[in-house]
Design a protein around this motif. Structure first.
Motif, PDB file in Angstrom:
ATOM      1  N   THR A  27       1.892   6.887  -7.033  1.00 51.71           N
ATOM      2  CA  THR A  27       0.828   7.792  -7.602  1.00 51.71           C
ATOM      3  C   THR A  27       1.468   9.215  -7.234  1.00 51.71           C
TER       4      THR A  27
ATOM      5  N   GLN B  18       1.184   4.297  -3.072  1.00 52.90           N
ATOM      6  CA  GLN B  18       0.988   5.660  -2.681  1.00 52.90           C
ATOM      7  C   GLN B  18       2.176   6.530  -3.340  1.00 52.90           C
TER       8      GLN B  18
ATOM      9  N   ARG C 125      -2.853   3.706  -8.391  1.00 47.29           N
ATOM     10  CA  ARG C 125      -3.778   4.820  -8.338  1.00 47.29           C
ATOM     11  C   ARG C 125      -5.248   4.314  -7.312  1.00 47.29           C
ATOM     12  N   THR C 126      -5.501   2.885  -7.727  1.00 48.97           N
ATOM     13  CA  THR C 126      -6.837   2.367  -7.135  1.00 48.97           C
ATOM     14  C   THR C 126      -6.589   1.343  -6.204  1.00 48.97           C
ATOM     15  N   TRP C 127      -5.438   1.067  -5.645  1.00 49.59           N
ATOM     16  CA  TRP C 127      -4.981   0.155  -4.891  1.00 49.59           C
ATOM     17  C   TRP C 127      -5.809   0.184  -3.570  1.00 49.59           C
ATOM     18  N   SER C 128      -6.598  -0.748  -3.142  1.00 52.01           N
ATOM     19  CA  SER C 128      -7.129  -0.907  -1.730  1.00 52.01           C
ATOM     20  C   SER C 128      -7.571  -2.136  -1.111  1.00 52.01           C
ATOM     21  N   GLU C 129      -6.294  -3.112  -1.607  1.00 55.09           N
ATOM     22  CA  GLU C 129      -6.153  -4.238  -0.871  1.00 55.09           C
ATOM     23  C   GLU C 129      -5.774  -4.270   0.502  1.00 55.09           C
ATOM     24  N   PRO C 130      -6.266  -4.914   1.164  1.00 57.39           N
ATOM     25  CA  PRO C 130      -6.031  -5.064   2.786  1.00 57.39           C
ATOM     26  C   PRO C 130      -4.688  -5.377   2.812  1.00 57.39           C
TER      27      PRO C 130
ATOM     28  N   ALA D 125       0.706  -1.261   0.040  1.00 52.88           N
ATOM     29  CA  ALA D 125      -0.144   0.061   0.025  1.00 52.88           C
ATOM     30  C   ALA D 125       0.868   1.316   0.116  1.00 52.88           C
TER      31      ALA D 125
END
Length: 408
Positions: free
Chosen positions: A173, A170, A201-206, A166
């Motif tokens: 991006t 960031q 830019r859309t990374w949202s994996e836990p 994560a």
């Protein structure tokens, strides 16, 4: 005496992934050091299994320094003077094996590698390992990844823990590489192997498994390592070596493998940063007397991914005596006889000194030193096209006198 260290690489597939030589060594060992995770991968052995204390670096140093392996009660645990140590994958690839060899010498270390995580990642992705940038965030700041970003490049990044993917998303991006693809490969080669893909830019994996590597296919601007980047890439208060002179200056400094540069009067740090970007093994000590400029310098170095290889000193010549001996010296600000004398005395044999002067007084000083020590003396003048009313003319910048000399 501890005569021999055997460093054995082990992957997430554990005992099943080890070759015969590695198994024989571990089966005959009296004591085995390793992380708790690595030790859990072993079958029942006669050896005394010793997990690393925290911090591991301190515990390892104690093991390497002792005259015999240490047991829990302080007794010697191996009579033949051999210590067995587990490592991840290839111990000589960003691994503990390199640390051990540097500490005790290659003649006392046997290394038995297995497949590295980088090689496994490239095998899963179909990437040519020779054409991939390999980086680590285990012992380096995450910001160092920014130095390697450029459009079209594939990177494999060794993660510090489960939070690294994560943070990398960031960073990508923030640096204009938000459309880059990210592949997180966890527990490579083991029964719990898992692969997760996404876009920065859309990374949202836990957060997943702490044992992971991140593969990045860079999509963003083309970024050159050649010197002469635009001036607006550096926050500055006007004290900056301008783009064309900077390109000529870094070229004159001739960055080479594992050299240490002193940047005296570093200002925005543009020379230091482009030196470090030109040579990934280089290091810099930047001397700057103004605290505000020092903070600006650090911010610029962080943004360009080279902060981990740059140390900020104080004012020159006062701070020069406590700095390590330089291979190369650049004097851009604060040029004076005391600074030249101190820098010349500290410069290693066959080292190079480059100094730039704007004022007549400093140009006269460089002319004197050129007469004394030789080298080359150049007067650099740059003109840039600029508006003049409704027309265009040439606007000359202040000429620079540059002295380049090799100490022999």
């Amino acid at each position: 005496m501890t005569d021999r260290f055997v460093v054995i690489g082990i992957g997430a597939d554990g005992w099943d992934g080890l070759g015969r030589r590695a198994r024989d060594e571990l089966s005959g060992a009296a004591t085995i050091y390793g992380s708790a995770r690595q030790l859990d991968l072993l079958p029942a052995l006669v050896a005394d299994l010793r997990p690393w204390d925290s911090p591991m670096s301190t515990h390892l140093a104690a093991v390497l320094a002792t005259t015999a392996p240490i047991g829990t009660d302080g007794d010697v645990t191996e009579q033949d003077g051999t210590v067995h140590i587990l490592a991840s994958g290839d111990p000589m690839f960003h691994g503990i094996g390199t640390t051990i060899v540097r500490a005790v010498g290659a003649s006392r270390v046997d290394v038995i590698p297995t497949v590295s995580s980088a090689a496994l990642a490239c095998a899963r992705l179909g990437w040519d390992l020779t054409d991939v940038g390999i980086l680590t965030t285990v012992a380096r700041d995450l910001d160092s990844v920014a130095d390697a970003l450029t459009d079209g490049r594939n990177l494999v990044i060794l993660s510090r823990d489960e939070t690294t993917p994560a943070q990398l998303a960031q960073l990508l991006t923030d640096n204009g590489f938000g459309w880059s693809s990210i592949t997180v490969l966890e527990q490579l080669g083991g029964p719990a192997e898992r692969i997760v893909r996404g876009i920065a830019r859309t990374w949202s994996e836990p957060a997943g498994d702490p044992l992971n590597v991140v593969a990045v296919s860079c999509i963003g601007p083309h970024r050159s390592r050649a010197p002469g980047h635009p001036d607006d890439e550096y926050a500055n208060d006007g004290q900056i070596t301008k783009q064309p002179i900077r390109a000529l200056t870094v070229s004159a400094l001739a960055p080479s493998h594992r050299q240490l540069l002193w940047d005296i009067g570093s200002g925005s740090g543009s020379i230091s940063i482009e030196w470090l970007r030109s040579e990934p093994t280089g290091r810099v000590v930047a001397f700057e007397r103004d605290d505000t400029r020092s903070a600006q310098l650090i911010a610029n170095a962080t943004r360009h991914g080279v902060r981990g290889r740059l140390t900020v000193g104080g004012a020159a010549p006062e701070s020069l005596s406590t700095a390590p001996e330089p291979d190369v010296v650049f004097i851009g600000g604060g040029l004076s006889t005391p600074v030249l004398e101190a820098a010349w005395a500290a410069l290693s044999e066959d080292g190079r000194l480059v100094a730039n002067a704007v004022t007549l007084e400093n140009q006269h000083l460089l002319t004197e030193w050129y007469g004394r020590h030789g080298g080359s003396l150049r007067r650099l003048s740059v003109e840039t096209a600029a508006p003049l009313g409704t027309m265009t003319t040439w606007r000359p910048a202040l000429p620079i006198v540059q002295w380049v000399v090799d100490k022999s």
